[in-house]
Scaffold this motif. Structure first.
Motif, PDB file in Angstrom:
ATOM      1  N   LEU A 359      19.641 -13.690 -22.497  1.00  0.00           N
ATOM      2  CA  LEU A 359      18.445 -12.962 -22.912  1.00  0.00           C
ATOM      3  C   LEU A 359      18.754 -11.492 -23.153  1.00  0.00           C
ATOM      4  O   LEU A 359      17.994 -10.793 -23.839  1.00  0.00           O
ATOM      5  CB  LEU A 359      17.335 -13.101 -21.867  1.00  0.00           C
ATOM      6  N   GLY A 360      19.844 -11.032 -22.610  1.00  0.00           N
ATOM      7  CA  GLY A 360      20.269  -9.659 -22.855  1.00  0.00           C
ATOM      8  C   GLY A 360      20.709  -9.411 -24.285  1.00  0.00           C
ATOM      9  O   GLY A 360      20.938  -8.257 -24.678  1.00  0.00           O
ATOM     10  N   ASN A 361      20.822 -10.494 -25.093  1.00  0.00           N
ATOM     11  CA  ASN A 361      21.175 -10.354 -26.505  1.00  0.00           C
ATOM     12  C   ASN A 361      19.965 -10.114 -27.392  1.00  0.00           C
ATOM     13  O   ASN A 361      20.115  -9.868 -28.598  1.00  0.00           O
ATOM     14  CB  ASN A 361      21.893 -11.618 -27.002  1.00  0.00           C
ATOM     15  N   LEU A 362      18.776 -10.190 -26.820  1.00  0.00           N
ATOM     16  CA  LEU A 362      17.546 -10.049 -27.604  1.00  0.00           C
ATOM     17  C   LEU A 362      17.215  -8.570 -27.784  1.00  0.00           C
ATOM     18  O   LEU A 362      16.295  -8.027 -27.178  1.00  0.00           O
ATOM     19  CB  LEU A 362      16.398 -10.788 -26.911  1.00  0.00           C
ATOM     20  N   HIS A 363      17.971  -7.920 -28.646  1.00  0.00           N
ATOM     21  CA  HIS A 363      17.887  -6.460 -28.751  1.00  0.00           C
ATOM     22  C   HIS A 363      16.578  -5.969 -29.361  1.00  0.00           C
ATOM     23  O   HIS A 363      16.283  -4.773 -29.288  1.00  0.00           O
ATOM     24  CB  HIS A 363      19.067  -5.946 -29.572  1.00  0.00           C
ATOM     25  N   SER A 364      15.780  -6.873 -29.942  1.00  0.00           N
ATOM     26  CA  SER A 364      14.481  -6.482 -30.502  1.00  0.00           C
ATOM     27  C   SER A 364      13.343  -6.705 -29.525  1.00  0.00           C
ATOM     28  O   SER A 364      12.185  -6.366 -29.818  1.00  0.00           O
ATOM     29  CB  SER A 364      14.199  -7.274 -31.791  1.00  0.00           C
ATOM     30  N   LEU A 365      13.656  -7.251 -28.351  1.00  0.00           N
ATOM     31  CA  LEU A 365      12.611  -7.664 -27.410  1.00  0.00           C
ATOM     32  C   LEU A 365      11.818  -6.472 -26.891  1.00  0.00           C
ATOM     33  O   LEU A 365      12.388  -5.474 -26.453  1.00  0.00           O
ATOM     34  CB  LEU A 365      13.234  -8.430 -26.242  1.00  0.00           C
ATOM     35  N   VAL A 366      10.485  -6.617 -26.935  1.00  0.00           N
ATOM     36  CA  VAL A 366       9.574  -5.583 -26.453  1.00  0.00           C
ATOM     37  C   VAL A 366       8.873  -6.040 -25.170  1.00  0.00           C
ATOM     38  O   VAL A 366       8.681  -5.242 -24.252  1.00  0.00           O
ATOM     39  CB  VAL A 366       8.523  -5.232 -27.536  1.00  0.00           C
ATOM     40  N   GLU A 367       8.505  -7.329 -25.102  1.00  0.00           N
ATOM     41  CA  GLU A 367       7.818  -7.857 -23.921  1.00  0.00           C
ATOM     42  C   GLU A 367       8.511  -9.136 -23.454  1.00  0.00           C
ATOM     43  O   GLU A 367       8.694 -10.067 -24.237  1.00  0.00           O
ATOM     44  CB  GLU A 367       6.343  -8.142 -24.225  1.00  0.00           C
ATOM     45  N   LEU A 368       8.868  -9.172 -22.175  1.00  0.00           N
ATOM     46  CA  LEU A 368       9.492 -10.337 -21.553  1.00  0.00           C
ATOM     47  C   LEU A 368       8.665 -10.704 -20.324  1.00  0.00           C
ATOM     48  O   LEU A 368       8.669  -9.984 -19.323  1.00  0.00           O
ATOM     49  CB  LEU A 368      10.941 -10.029 -21.164  1.00  0.00           C
ATOM     50  N   ILE A 369       7.932 -11.810 -20.408  1.00  0.00           N
ATOM     51  CA  ILE A 369       7.012 -12.201 -19.336  1.00  0.00           C
ATOM     52  C   ILE A 369       7.391 -13.589 -18.846  1.00  0.00           C
ATOM     53  O   ILE A 369       7.257 -14.573 -19.573  1.00  0.00           O
ATOM     54  CB  ILE A 369       5.553 -12.174 -19.825  1.00  0.00           C
ATOM     55  N   LEU A 370       7.859 -13.650 -17.592  1.00  0.00           N
ATOM     56  CA  LEU A 370       8.331 -14.901 -16.997  1.00  0.00           C
ATOM     57  C   LEU A 370       7.620 -15.212 -15.689  1.00  0.00           C
ATOM     58  O   LEU A 370       8.083 -16.055 -14.916  1.00  0.00           O
ATOM     59  CB  LEU A 370       9.846 -14.797 -16.731  1.00  0.00           C
ATOM     60  N   LEU A 371       6.530 -14.594 -15.428  1.00  0.00           N
ATOM     61  CA  LEU A 371       5.866 -14.699 -14.126  1.00  0.00           C
ATOM     62  C   LEU A 371       5.373 -16.119 -13.841  1.00  0.00           C
ATOM     63  O   LEU A 371       5.144 -16.925 -14.739  1.00  0.00           O
ATOM     64  CB  LEU A 371       4.714 -13.706 -14.055  1.00  0.00           C
ATOM     65  N   ILE A 372       5.193 -16.388 -12.541  1.00  0.00           N
ATOM     66  CA  ILE A 372       4.656 -17.655 -12.021  1.00  0.00           C
ATOM     67  C   ILE A 372       5.462 -18.847 -12.533  1.00  0.00           C
ATOM     68  O   ILE A 372       4.986 -19.691 -13.302  1.00  0.00           O
ATOM     69  CB  ILE A 372       3.151 -17.827 -12.329  1.00  0.00           C
ATOM     70  N   ASN A 373       6.701 -18.901 -12.119  1.00  0.00           N
ATOM     71  CA  ASN A 373       7.562 -20.054 -12.332  1.00  0.00           C
ATOM     72  C   ASN A 373       8.308 -20.320 -11.037  1.00  0.00           C
ATOM     73  O   ASN A 373       7.876 -19.900  -9.969  1.00  0.00           O
ATOM     74  CB  ASN A 373       8.519 -19.802 -13.501  1.00  0.00           C
ATOM     75  N   GLN A 374       9.434 -21.000 -11.111  1.00  0.00           N
ATOM     76  CA  GLN A 374      10.261 -21.269  -9.932  1.00  0.00           C
ATOM     77  C   GLN A 374      11.692 -20.789 -10.179  1.00  0.00           C
ATOM     78  O   GLN A 374      12.662 -21.412  -9.755  1.00  0.00           O
ATOM     79  CB  GLN A 374      10.236 -22.769  -9.616  1.00  0.00           C
ATOM     80  N   LEU A 375      11.795 -19.672 -10.880  1.00  0.00           N
ATOM     81  CA  LEU A 375      13.105 -19.123 -11.219  1.00  0.00           C
ATOM     82  C   LEU A 375      13.805 -18.613  -9.974  1.00  0.00           C
ATOM     83  O   LEU A 375      13.179 -18.021  -9.097  1.00  0.00           O
ATOM     84  CB  LEU A 375      12.941 -18.006 -12.249  1.00  0.00           C
ATOM     85  N   ARG A 376      15.103 -18.845  -9.941  1.00  0.00           N
ATOM     86  CA  ARG A 376      15.911 -18.451  -8.789  1.00  0.00           C
ATOM     87  C   ARG A 376      17.079 -17.576  -9.232  1.00  0.00           C
ATOM     88  O   ARG A 376      17.303 -17.375 -10.422  1.00  0.00           O
ATOM     89  CB  ARG A 376      16.450 -19.697  -8.063  1.00  0.00           C
ATOM     90  N   GLY A 377      17.801 -17.106  -8.228  1.00  0.00           N
ATOM     91  CA  GLY A 377      18.985 -16.326  -8.520  1.00  0.00           C
ATOM     92  C   GLY A 377      18.669 -14.885  -8.841  1.00  0.00           C
ATOM     93  O   GLY A 377      17.506 -14.450  -8.798  1.00  0.00           O
ATOM     94  N   PRO A 378      19.671 -14.113  -9.201  1.00  0.00           N
ATOM     95  CA  PRO A 378      19.474 -12.679  -9.456  1.00  0.00           C
ATOM     96  C   PRO A 378      18.914 -12.408 -10.842  1.00  0.00           C
ATOM     97  O   PRO A 378      18.954 -13.254 -11.735  1.00  0.00           O
ATOM     98  CB  PRO A 378      20.890 -12.122  -9.318  1.00  0.00           C
ATOM     99  N   ILE A 379      18.382 -11.215 -10.994  1.00  0.00           N
ATOM    100  CA  ILE A 379      17.986 -10.727 -12.315  1.00  0.00           C
ATOM    101  C   ILE A 379      19.263 -10.273 -13.017  1.00  0.00           C
ATOM    102  O   ILE A 379      19.994  -9.428 -12.489  1.00  0.00           O
ATOM    103  CB  ILE A 379      16.998  -9.559 -12.185  1.00  0.00           C
ATOM    104  N   PRO A 380      19.583 -10.828 -14.177  1.00  0.00           N
ATOM    105  CA  PRO A 380      20.874 -10.509 -14.810  1.00  0.00           C
ATOM    106  C   PRO A 380      20.993  -9.041 -15.210  1.00  0.00           C
ATOM    107  O   PRO A 380      20.035  -8.453 -15.723  1.00  0.00           O
ATOM    108  CB  PRO A 380      20.914 -11.437 -16.022  1.00  0.00           C
ATOM    109  N   ASP A 381      22.160  -8.487 -14.981  1.00  0.00           N
ATOM    110  CA  ASP A 381      22.423  -7.102 -15.374  1.00  0.00           C
ATOM    111  C   ASP A 381      22.319  -6.906 -16.877  1.00  0.00           C
ATOM    112  O   ASP A 381      22.045  -5.801 -17.353  1.00  0.00           O
ATOM    113  CB  ASP A 381      23.823  -6.686 -14.910  1.00  0.00           C
ATOM    114  N   SER A 382      22.523  -7.996 -17.636  1.00  0.00           N
ATOM    115  CA  SER A 382      22.523  -7.892 -19.098  1.00  0.00           C
ATOM    116  C   SER A 382      21.179  -7.431 -19.655  1.00  0.00           C
ATOM    117  O   SER A 382      21.114  -6.945 -20.782  1.00  0.00           O
ATOM    118  CB  SER A 382      22.894  -9.243 -19.726  1.00  0.00           C
TER     119      SER A 382
END
Length: 812
Positions: A359-382
């Protein structure tokens, strides 16, 4: 030769005379209509006159008039009166006088009444636009006689009833707009006959029934808008045959079934919106063939399964919304290929696994909304590569690891919401590089260390700073800026913070919510807070604060305060009567529905508060303005309850329990007509319980236990619903619900004369420790009263849904 010329003139003369004879008829018809208008003196129509004094001649009228266009034969062929401030009806418009009319444009005026059936006389009409007016009643069947019509625009009126099937006779119709009316019934199948249709908009009505499958056979159809209706049934697979279709908007209906695989054949499709329906099944992999697609929105359905990797081929995509479904599995790595993507909404699903570093390749991204899921692990540095990112919201997942330092590289971030996860470590100082940040919400994690000092002065833009429910220690930052400070909400509740409350908070003149509860703060009450003019919620409960509350720094403190929670501290002395008499927001029940229903005005963040009732806690995710509360329980306050509390007539929750209050309960508590909860337990109160309290019809819970009260317990009203626990520990009380009957052991049957003489205005606090947990009957009254209040004032209006959708469309 002369005879021949005379013969020709004799033949042509009647038609010549007729050509000029029709002009006065058209002019007179327009003047007749003008005089019927409410604003017939409209300056735009000043030229509509046969008066030769303003250099108009009968032969030139009406072709030189405003908005009137004629052909070479001086026939009126166009009436363009859009945005002309017309106010009236078409009742006196003589349609039969305009047999040559090809264009009638009355859009954006104040014309009302029905569309006259006489409109059928405009047999040469090519263009008809009556939009943006107040036309009412039904669309006349006779409109179908306009068989030359190419454009029909009736949107933005008050038309009702069915769409006439006679529209199917308009074989040349290319553009049809009837949206934003009150039309009902089904979509006419006769539309399938209109092979020239290019654009159809029937949205924002009350249409029912199925989408006609024959619409898929209209080879010229480019735009189809049917959203915001009550359409049912499935999406016709035949729409996949619409090779020219570029925009397909079916959202906010009641469509069910699966998304047809055949839709993957619509090679020219650019915009696809099926959101807010009842669609089931999985997302078809065939949608990956729509290489021209820019928007794919299927939010608010019942879609399940995994997101197909094939969607990674949609390289033109700028918006992707799968939010509010039941999608599972991992977020596809292939989404990282969507280099033009600006908006990515995957929230409210069942996604698991980690956030792909791609997702760090999405250089045009303005809004990234991932709330209320079951995502695990770290937030990527990318994600630090997303230089255009303005919103990153991943709250309510199971993310762990450290807060990534690289987020500080996203210099355009305005909303950073990582709350309700399992993040550990310190809050990095790099977050202070986010100079555009408006909301920083890191609450409900496992963050530790001290709060960086720069968080109190790193930006003039920040409005919300929420670090509640972590493991932060040390002091509260003291460097709050003085100039252009926009901080509205500061929530540090539930940490291990020490020291005193910094006086520099007085620079936050816009502060509405200050929640420092459940820490280890010391010192006295910060009296300078009463100078903050916007303060609505003040929560300092569960600290080690002490001293008295008698000092004031302004003549009118806390004018807007609705919630005051100072419970579980070591405050002493008298209750702050001078403060009470200035709580204007708690004095009058506000019935102005034009005002905000909830505290706060930021759509990205809701102020929350925790109420405690009967030892149970509930977090209110949004604070209704009617939830007025005072909780001063578990302190060392003494002496009598001041009369000034009786002025707080909109108070709903009052808790003064576990203090050393003495004296009698004032009969003026009966003035608190909307009081829901009253807790005066564990004090030293004497005398009887006033009968006047039985008039409090909203009272859901009371607690008078562990005092020195005596006499008969009042009967009637809500008092018939309270149990023994509300009165136990008062040896002098008798009567229902206690087993001790009045008259036993010398107990009087009624309050003593002293009890009746003291007519006090003691306002009470229905309390809970700011962990609003109203369970059982108390919970029902809290939630029920809130919902009831909203329904009483607002009903269940359709516009609530509409406004929400419209505001979202504008944000896109």
């Amino acid at each position: 030769m002369l005879l021949k010329l005379l013969t020709i003139l004799l033949v042509l003369y009647p038609s010549y005379l007729n050509a000029f004879a029709t002009k006065p008829e058209a002019a007179k018809s327009l003047l007749k209509w003008k005089t019927s208008l409410i604003n017939q003196n409209n300056p735009l129509l000043a030229s509509w006159s046969l008066d030769p004094s303003i250099n108009r001649t009968t032969s030139s009228a009406p072709c030189t008039w405003y908005g009137v266009h004629c052909n070479d034969h001086r026939d009126v062929v166009k009436l363009n009166l859009s945005n002309s401030r017309l106010n009236g009806t078409l009742q006196y418009f003589t349609f039969s006088s305009f047999a040559s009319l090809t264009h009638l444009d009355l859009r954006q005026n104040d014309v009302s009444g029905p569309i006259p059936v006489e409109i059928m006389y405009l047999s040469k009409l090519l263009f008809l636009d009556l939009s943006g007016n107040h036309f009412s009643r039904t669309i006349p069947q006779e409109i179908g006689m306009l068989t030359n019509l190419e454009t029909l625009s009736l949107h933005g009126n008050n038309l009702e009833g069915h769409i006439p099937i006679s529209i199917g006779n308009m074989s040349k119709l290319g553009h049809l707009r009837v949206d934003d009316n009150k039309l009902s019934g089904s979509i006419p199948r006769e539309l399938e006959n209109l092979a020239n249709l290019v654009k159809v908009n029937m949205s924002f009505n009350f249409l029912t029934g199925h989408i006609p499958s024959g619409l898929g056979h209209l080879t010229k159809l480019s735009e189809l808008y049917l959203f915001l209706n009550n359409l049912t049934g499935s999406i016709p697979p035949t729409l996949g045959n619409s090779s020219s279709l570029r925009s397909l908007y079916l959202h906010m209906n009641k469509l069910s079934g699966r998304i047809p695989n055949e839709l993957g054949n619509m090679n020219n499709l650019i915009l696809l919106h099926f959101g807010h329906n009842q669609l089931t099944g999985s997302i078809p992999a065939s949608l990956g063939n729509l290489t021209n697609l820019k928007m794919l929105d299927v939010h608010e359905n019942f879609l399940s399964g995994i997101v197909p990797q094939e969607l990674g081929k949609l390289e033109s995509l700028t918006e992707l919304s799968f939010s509010h479904n039941k999608l599972s599995g991992q977020i596809p790595v292939s989404i990282g290929n969507l280099s033009r993507l600006e908006l990515l909404y995957l929230n409210d699903n069942q996604f698991n696994g980690s956030i792909p570093k791609e997702l760090g390749n999405l250089h045009s991204l303005v809004e990234l909304i991932l709330l209320i899921n079951q995502l695990r692990g770290p937030i990527p540095d990318s994600l630090g590569n997303l230089k255009r990112l303005e919103q990153f919201t991943v709250h309510s997942n199971k993310l762990s690891g450290y807060f990534p330092e690289t987020i500080g590289k996203c210099k355009k971030l305005r909303y950073l919401i990582l709350s309700d996860n399992l993040l550990t470590g310190r809050v990095p100082k790099s977050v202070c590089n986010l100079r555009s940040l408006k909301i920083l919400h890191l609450g409900n994690n496992r963050l530790s260390g001290v709060i960086p000092q720069c968080l109190s002065n790193f930006s003039h833009e920040i409005q919300v700073l929420d670090l509640r429910m972590n493991r932060l220690h040390g002091n509260i930052p003291t460097t709050f800026v003085k100039q252009n400070n926009k901080l509205k909400s500061l929530n540090l509740n539930g940490n291990r913070l020490q020291g005193s409350i910094p006086r520099t908070l007085v620079s936050c003149r816009d502060l509405e919510v200050l929640n420092l509860g459940n820490n280890m703060l010391t010192g006295g009450f910060p009296h300078w807070i009463d100078t903050l003019p916007e303060m609505q919620v003040l929560v300092l409960r569960g600290n080690k604060l002490n001293g008295t509350l008698l000092k004031m720094n302004t003549k009118t403190p806390f004018q807007k305060l609705r919630i005051l929670d100072l419970s579980s501290n070591e405050f002493s002395g008298l209750l702050p009567s001078n403060y009470f008499k200035n709580f204007k927001a708690m004095m009058a029940v506000d019935k102005d529905v034009s005002k905000d229903l909830y505290m706060g005005d930021n759509y990205m963040y809701d102020d929350t508060v925790v109420l405690v009732l009967k030892g149970l806690s509930l977090e209110l995710q949004r604070i209704l303005v009617i939830h007025t509360t005072i909780d001063l329980s578990v302190n060392k306050f003494e002496d009598e309850i001041p009369d000034t509390i009786g002025q707080l007539r909109s108070l709903r929750y009052l808790n003064l329990s576990h203090n050393s209050l003495s004296g009698r309960i004032s009969t003026h508590l009966g003035n608190l007509k909307v009081l829901h909860h009253l807790d005066l337990s564990s004090n030293k109160l004497v005398g009887g319980i006033p009968q006047q309290l039985t008039s409090l019809t909203f009272l859901a819970d009371v607690n008078f236990s562990q005092n020195q009260l005596k006499g008969a317990i009042p009967q009637g009203g809500q008092f018939n619903t309270f149990g023994n626990s509300s009165f136990q520990g008062n040896s002098g009380l008798c009567g229902f619900p206690l087993t001790k009957k009045c008259g036993d052991d010398g107990v009087s049957l009624s309050p003593t004369p002293d009890d009746e003489d003291k007519d006090e205005d003691s306002t009470f606090f229905d309390g809970f420790s700011w962990k609003s947990v109203v369970m059982g009957y108390g919970f029902g009254m809290l939630i029920g009263s809130g919902i009831g209040w909203l329904m009483f004032h607002l009903g269940k209006p359709r516009w609530v849904i509409r406004i929400t959708e419209q505001s979202r469309q504008k944000r896109k």
